[in-house]
Scaffold this active site. Sequence first.
Site, PDB file in Angstrom:
ATOM      1  N   CYS A 339      46.544 -84.932  14.725  1.00  0.00           N
ATOM      2  CA  CYS A 339      45.680 -84.713  15.896  1.00  0.00           C
ATOM      3  C   CYS A 339      45.920 -83.321  16.489  1.00  0.00           C
ATOM      4  CB  CYS A 339      45.902 -85.818  16.923  1.00  0.00           C
ATOM      5  SG  CYS A 339      44.550 -85.969  18.112  1.00  0.00           S
ATOM      6  N   HIS A 437      45.650 -91.290  14.094  1.00  0.00           N
ATOM      7  CA  HIS A 437      46.917 -91.775  14.629  1.00  0.00           C
ATOM      8  C   HIS A 437      47.246 -93.144  14.022  1.00  0.00           C
ATOM      9  CE1 HIS A 437      47.685 -88.814  17.768  1.00  0.00           C
ATOM     10  NE2 HIS A 437      46.412 -88.881  18.126  1.00  0.00           N
TER      11      HIS A 437
END
Length: 493
Positions: A339, A437
């Site tokens: 991310c 994630h």
Amino acid sequence: MVEAKAAGKVPAIMVQGTGSNVGKSLIVAGLCRLFANRGLNVRPFKPQNMSNNAAVTADGGEIGRAQALQAMGCRVPLSVHMNPVLLKPETDTGAQVIVQGKRHGTMRAREYGKQKAELLPKVMESFSINASGVDLVIVEGAGSPAEINLRSGDIANMGFAEAADLPVILCADIDRGGVIASVVGTCAVLEEKERQRIKGFFINRFRGDPSLFDEGLREIEQRTGWQGLGVVPWFADAAKLPAEDALGLADGFGDGGLKIVVPVISRIANFDDLDPLRLEPGVTLELVQPGTPLPGDADVVLLPGSKSTVGDLAFFRRQGWDIDLKAHHRRGGHILGVCGGYQMLGKVISDPDGIEGSPGTVEGLGYLDVETILTADKSTVAARATHVASGAPVSGYEIHVGRTSGPDCTNPMMRLDDGRSDGAVSADGRVYGTYIHGLFTDDAFRTAYLNAFGVRSDLSYDQDIDRILDDLAGHLDSVLDVEAILKIARGAA
């Protein structure tokens, strides 16, 4: 405003603490599993949370990671109504405000302090929805009700307990010392009506023989008038459960042959991505604190998620980690960015609308030939994909702002089940990034990833966490007056 009494008809109890990080979140998770194991339909609830560790619900909303663990304790799906207000710090004085799972805006602390009372109707609405048709709701407070300077407009502790007319039990942590003073002091600073709302207390994280604190319990009972509900001995496996607060991050775990190093950036987010790696016997996971160089013997440097990518990139450089990373790569080391870490690995990060501060463009670390443009649109979705290099399935979630594109994206790390590509891999195959994630939580991906480094994985992560929750429930059942807690929740005490 939703009528509080309607939701209040459902048995409910609120666990408040004498301070932050006294163990409220895990105690609530354990109680959720305890009562679920007794056949009750239980739900967790936290009116206001502050954490950059978020979970994504099936409908694309955000809640605190602690409430996700508590929902797992209840064996129920995640809901945005389990945590209607989530504050995600972006700077020392400001935070993104998530209301019922969606971004509400960004506010400075003083601004939020003036406006938080306006969120109470949403909080009460979520409490009512969450409590509908269940046998018991276990509510977690935030920080401490003793922070009386924050009492005006409070929706996190006594303000919510009063609005929903809930009984309260108090959690105190003996491991940090001064536990008698912390409980008695909390009683001393509360208003009389708030003292009356607290029906009992318990002592958490006791090391040694709990009977040695019998006199301490009696002293607290005499000085407060509250019922002692027990002493909870230290539960070692609590360290294996997902932590909500970055304060819970230790410096290292394990002593396996594969060394994965993680620089602890200032706004680290969704660091529970690391939790499964902590439990792998073949892995050494080292968290490098600011001011400490990245070790030269790392096999992988993992750049984690960030709540403020541009700010954390500058923070990364101030530590000299950019120089250490260059040396690591030159030695043949691997680099993984997740991310915000993925965005940092690109050539450029542009913030034309000032999403993270002043509008502008900054140079990235340059290991991936990609560029990121930060936008106001936020992606919060569950993600299912295939890891291109191994063919392993991956299930996780996306939670980010910004779009990333460039030549290396034609060599993606993941192919999503909806047909999109995700992430990028460098030409030499040693630098790779993804927006997904939770990828290491997936046993199939984690096994394939570690196997590429010659490490065997036999861990079933979710099953292990489920077992620990059962063990925690049994631990609490053996030391707390559970029947008294139920009576309090049902209004019989």
